[in-house]
Write an enzyme that holds these catalytic residues in place. Structure first.
Site, PDB file in Angstrom:
ATOM      1  N   ASP A 221      16.930  60.768 -11.980  1.00  0.00           N
ATOM      2  CA  ASP A 221      16.104  59.903 -11.140  1.00  0.00           C
ATOM      3  C   ASP A 221      16.943  58.705 -10.704  1.00  0.00           C
ATOM      4  O   ASP A 221      17.252  57.812 -11.498  1.00  0.00           O
ATOM      5  CB  ASP A 221      14.861  59.463 -11.921  1.00  0.00           C
ATOM      6  CG  ASP A 221      13.911  58.622 -11.083  1.00  0.00           C
ATOM      7  OD1 ASP A 221      14.265  58.285  -9.938  1.00  0.00           O
ATOM      8  OD2 ASP A 221      12.815  58.305 -11.586  1.00  0.00           O
TER       9      ASP A 221
ATOM     10  N   TYR B 237      10.811  54.834 -16.280  1.00  0.00           N
ATOM     11  CA  TYR B 237       9.688  54.884 -15.330  1.00  0.00           C
ATOM     12  C   TYR B 237      10.083  55.802 -14.182  1.00  0.00           C
ATOM     13  O   TYR B 237      11.173  55.676 -13.617  1.00  0.00           O
ATOM     14  CB  TYR B 237       9.388  53.480 -14.798  1.00  0.00           C
ATOM     15  CG  TYR B 237       8.232  53.432 -13.821  1.00  0.00           C
ATOM     16  CD1 TYR B 237       6.932  53.722 -14.237  1.00  0.00           C
ATOM     17  CD2 TYR B 237       8.426  53.096 -12.481  1.00  0.00           C
ATOM     18  CE1 TYR B 237       5.864  53.670 -13.342  1.00  0.00           C
ATOM     19  CE2 TYR B 237       7.368  53.043 -11.587  1.00  0.00           C
ATOM     20  CZ  TYR B 237       6.090  53.337 -12.027  1.00  0.00           C
ATOM     21  OH  TYR B 237       5.034  53.288 -11.141  1.00  0.00           O
TER      22      TYR B 237
ATOM     23  N   LYS C 230      13.539  53.654  -2.584  1.00  0.00           N
ATOM     24  CA  LYS C 230      13.960  52.259  -2.400  1.00  0.00           C
ATOM     25  C   LYS C 230      15.010  52.086  -1.292  1.00  0.00           C
ATOM     26  O   LYS C 230      14.654  52.089  -0.126  1.00  0.00           O
ATOM     27  CB  LYS C 230      14.417  51.677  -3.733  1.00  0.00           C
ATOM     28  CG  LYS C 230      13.256  51.668  -4.761  1.00  0.00           C
ATOM     29  CD  LYS C 230      13.594  50.920  -6.008  1.00  0.00           C
ATOM     30  CE  LYS C 230      12.527  51.017  -7.075  1.00  0.00           C
ATOM     31  NZ  LYS C 230      11.456  50.052  -6.966  1.00  0.00           N
TER      32      LYS C 230
HETATM   33  C1  LIG Z   1      13.479  55.085 -11.489  1.00  0.00           C
HETATM   34  C2  LIG Z   1      12.232  55.085 -10.665  1.00  0.00           C
HETATM   35  N1  LIG Z   1      11.648  56.252 -10.362  1.00  0.00           N
HETATM   36  C3  LIG Z   1      10.530  56.318  -9.633  1.00  0.00           C
HETATM   37  C4  LIG Z   1       9.923  55.187  -9.166  1.00  0.00           C
HETATM   38  C5  LIG Z   1       8.670  55.277  -8.367  1.00  0.00           C
HETATM   39  O1  LIG Z   1       8.900  54.901  -7.039  1.00  0.00           O
HETATM   40  P1  LIG Z   1       7.696  54.387  -6.121  1.00  0.00           P
HETATM   41  O2  LIG Z   1       7.289  53.061  -6.629  1.00  0.00           O
HETATM   42  O3  LIG Z   1       8.296  54.350  -4.745  1.00  0.00           O
HETATM   43  O4  LIG Z   1       6.614  55.413  -6.226  1.00  0.00           O
HETATM   44  C6  LIG Z   1      10.496  53.949  -9.449  1.00  0.00           C
HETATM   45  C7  LIG Z   1       9.854  52.720  -8.943  1.00  0.00           C
HETATM   46  O5  LIG Z   1       9.990  51.707  -9.384  1.00  0.00           O
HETATM   47  C8  LIG Z   1      11.680  53.895 -10.222  1.00  0.00           C
HETATM   48  O6  LIG Z   1      12.248  52.732 -10.532  1.00  0.00           O
HETATM   49  N1  LIG Z   2      11.061  48.525 -11.427  1.00  0.00           N
HETATM   50  C1  LIG Z   2       9.729  48.741 -11.135  1.00  0.00           C
HETATM   51  C2  LIG Z   2       9.467  48.952  -9.739  1.00  0.00           C
HETATM   52  O1  LIG Z   2      10.345  48.827  -8.927  1.00  0.00           O
HETATM   53  C3  LIG Z   2       8.108  49.278  -9.404  1.00  0.00           C
HETATM   54  C4  LIG Z   2       7.598  48.610  -8.242  1.00  0.00           C
HETATM   55  C5  LIG Z   2       6.121  48.837  -8.210  1.00  0.00           C
HETATM   56  O2  LIG Z   2       5.598  49.705  -8.902  1.00  0.00           O
HETATM   57  O3  LIG Z   2       5.469  48.095  -7.480  1.00  0.00           O
END
Ligand SMILES: Cc1ncc(COP(=O)(O)O)c(C=O)c1O
Ligand SMILES: NCC(=O)CCC(=O)O
Length: 467
Positions: free
Chosen positions: A252, A157, A281
């Site tokens: 990422d 993701y 994060k």
């Molecule tokens: C690996 C990774 N990349 C990108 C994102 C996207 O970040 P955001 O939710 O701040 O848009 C997330 C969010 O969970 C993530 O876990």
């Molecule tokens: N591991 C998944 C996320 O941290 C996502 C948080 C979100 O989309 O609210």
């Protein structure tokens, strides 16, 4: 674990009528009652808790129940909720003004802190979300190479920009969605999705489309289908293959950055150096802040130095930067040692309780990040042993190596386990396709509380028939 910690009084956090009422009210005006699908309890059942307070390892719901938190705001709360230094920094910054739409002194301080830990982030640009960071990294890669295609891995993701939603983990995995409606076939057609940890598939993609591939984007360690670390040698081979074909590597680290370890998963693995890297994060300490970084020659393609446009009214917001800076400055060796110890203890106690109850499972790690997969079938000693990266795993089920094996986990057993933990005052991610997060504030009392909740939760999982 010191012997003087006695088990806490039993908690009954099973009933949450105030949260239920808030959810009903929210669902009248907010789609599905949530502002991000991962907050929904559809896959685990029960009432989503509305939280009103967090302190250290604990969160409190609107019904007044306290929970030991293993979500940590999906990662940012590295030092624990409402850490006094972070709150003080935020209050101090806020008192000076919430933002100016202009540069301010703290931005460079945060960038220096990041570069000192991750030297290949030679130049940075701050944005507000991880989604923006990966979207910008891809735009830079396409501009640098003049090529259209991107490669991503199934179960990874990278946020919710159009080109990255195919076979994505996290909420899409939880909901069982193959991708998102509303993405044009033209956009989807520019993303090649490959199985993770499969070098042969990557070699084939480069053999067929090598001169069209701008970049391979990969989670430094996959954490959005549960935790699936790269197989030994995979990251290095991926990097070599990309560079041989003139493509760039985007690592990422939105989730792993400053959490797997002080220098993210790059620092844990020490396998290869990516061209571009994304953070989110932890870097914002709980406020909206993320970053894209990389080699100066690539990053300087961004406007105003170069032709790649990117901007943001809130980018580098001073309050968010202050929160990130206080968090990273507080994330010293002692904090990482506490984080690692708490992570190892939770892994060990969960695995012991599940083994005792005869529940097949495997615990997988990426530095201090981990998750627990519930296996199909009965317990078999044969599954325990080495994980994808060759590191020892705890548990009694076969390791999960990719999205297909993550999807084969016993999700109904997770559901039963999750519910019993919640009722006993432990908040886990409401999905089996997520990492579990400890904080540096998970002390003996918090760990004892988790330990007390485990027998009932393991028994609840065992009561669901094996597949
Ligand atoms: C690996 C990774 N990349 C990108 C994102 C996207 O970040 P955001 O939710 O701040 O848009 C997330 C969010 O969970 C993530 O876990
Ligand atoms: N591991 C998944 C996320 O941290 C996502 C948080 C979100 O989309 O609210």
């Amino acid at each position: 674990m010191s012997a003087h910690i006695s088990a806490p009084a039993p908690v009954s956090a099973g009933s949450a009528p105030v949260s239920a009422g808030l959810a009903a009210r929210a669902s009248q005006v907010i789609v599905g009652g949530v502002n991000s699908p991962v907050r929904d309890f559809g896959s685990v059942g029960g009432t989503p808790r509305f939280f009103v307070k967090g302190r250290g390892a604990w969160v409190t719901c609107a019904d007044g129940h306290d929970y030991v938190d293993l979500v940590a705001a999906w990662g940012p709360a590295l030092l624990g909720h409402a850490h006094p230094d972070v709150i003080a920094a935020v209050q101090q910054a806020a008192a000076q003004g919430l933002g100016f739409g202009a540069s301010h002194p703290l931005e460079a301080e945060l960038a220096e802190e990041i570069t000192a830990r991750v030297p290949h982030a030679e130049r940075l640009r701050f944005v507000s979300t991880g989604t923006e960071a990966t979207m910008t990294a891809i735009r830079i890669a396409r501009a640098a190479t003049g090529r259209p295609l991107i490669v991503k891995f199934a179960g990874h993701y990278h946020g919710h920009s159009d080109g990255l939603l195919a076979a994505a983990g996290s909420g899409l995995a939880t909901l069982g969605l193959p991708g998102s409606a509303g993405v044009t076939p033209e956009t989807a057609g520019q993303t090649i999705v490959l199985p993770y940890n499969d070098l042969g598939a990557l070699e084939e993609a480069f053999a067929s489309h090598g001169d069209q591939i701008a970049t391979v984007i990969t989670e430094a360690a996959a954490c959005n289908m549960g935790v699936v670390p790269p197989a030994a040698g995979f990251t290095a081979a991926l990097t070599e293959l990309c560079h041989r074909h003139g493509a760039l590597v985007i690592s990422d680290e939105v989730l792993t950055g400053f959490r797997s370890g002080p220098a993210g998963y790059w620092g844990v693995e020490q396998a290869a150096t990516p061209d571009l890297v994304t953070f989110g994060k932890v870097v914002g300490g709980g406020l909206p802040l993320a970053a894209v970084g990389g080699r100066a020659s690539l990053m300087e393609l961004l406007a105003p130095m170069g032709p790649v446009y990117q901007g943001g009214t809130l980018s580098g917001n001073p309050v968010a930067v202050a929160a990130g800076l206080a968090t990273l400055r507080g994330a010293d060796d002692a904090a990482y040692a506490r984080l690692a110890a708490a992570s190892e203890q939770v892994q060990a106690m969960v695995s012991a309780a599940l083994t005792e109850a005869g529940v097949a499972h495997v615990v997988q790690t990426a530095g201090t990040l981990f998750s627990v997969f519930f296996g199909r079938g009965e317990v078999s000693a044969a599954g325990a042993g080495a994980g994808a990266a060759g590191e020892p795993t705890l548990g009694t089920a076969a390791p999960v190596l990719d999205y297909a094996t993550a999807q084969a986990q016993h999700t109904d057993r997770y559901r039963a386990f999750f519910t019993a933990m919640l009722e006993n005052g432990v908040s886990l991610p409401p999905s089996p396709f997520e990492a579990w997060f400890v904080t540096a504030a998970h002390d003996e009392a918090a760990l004892a509380h988790i330990r007390a909740a485990l027998p009932a939760a393991a028994a609840a999982a065992a009561a669901v028939p094996a597949l």
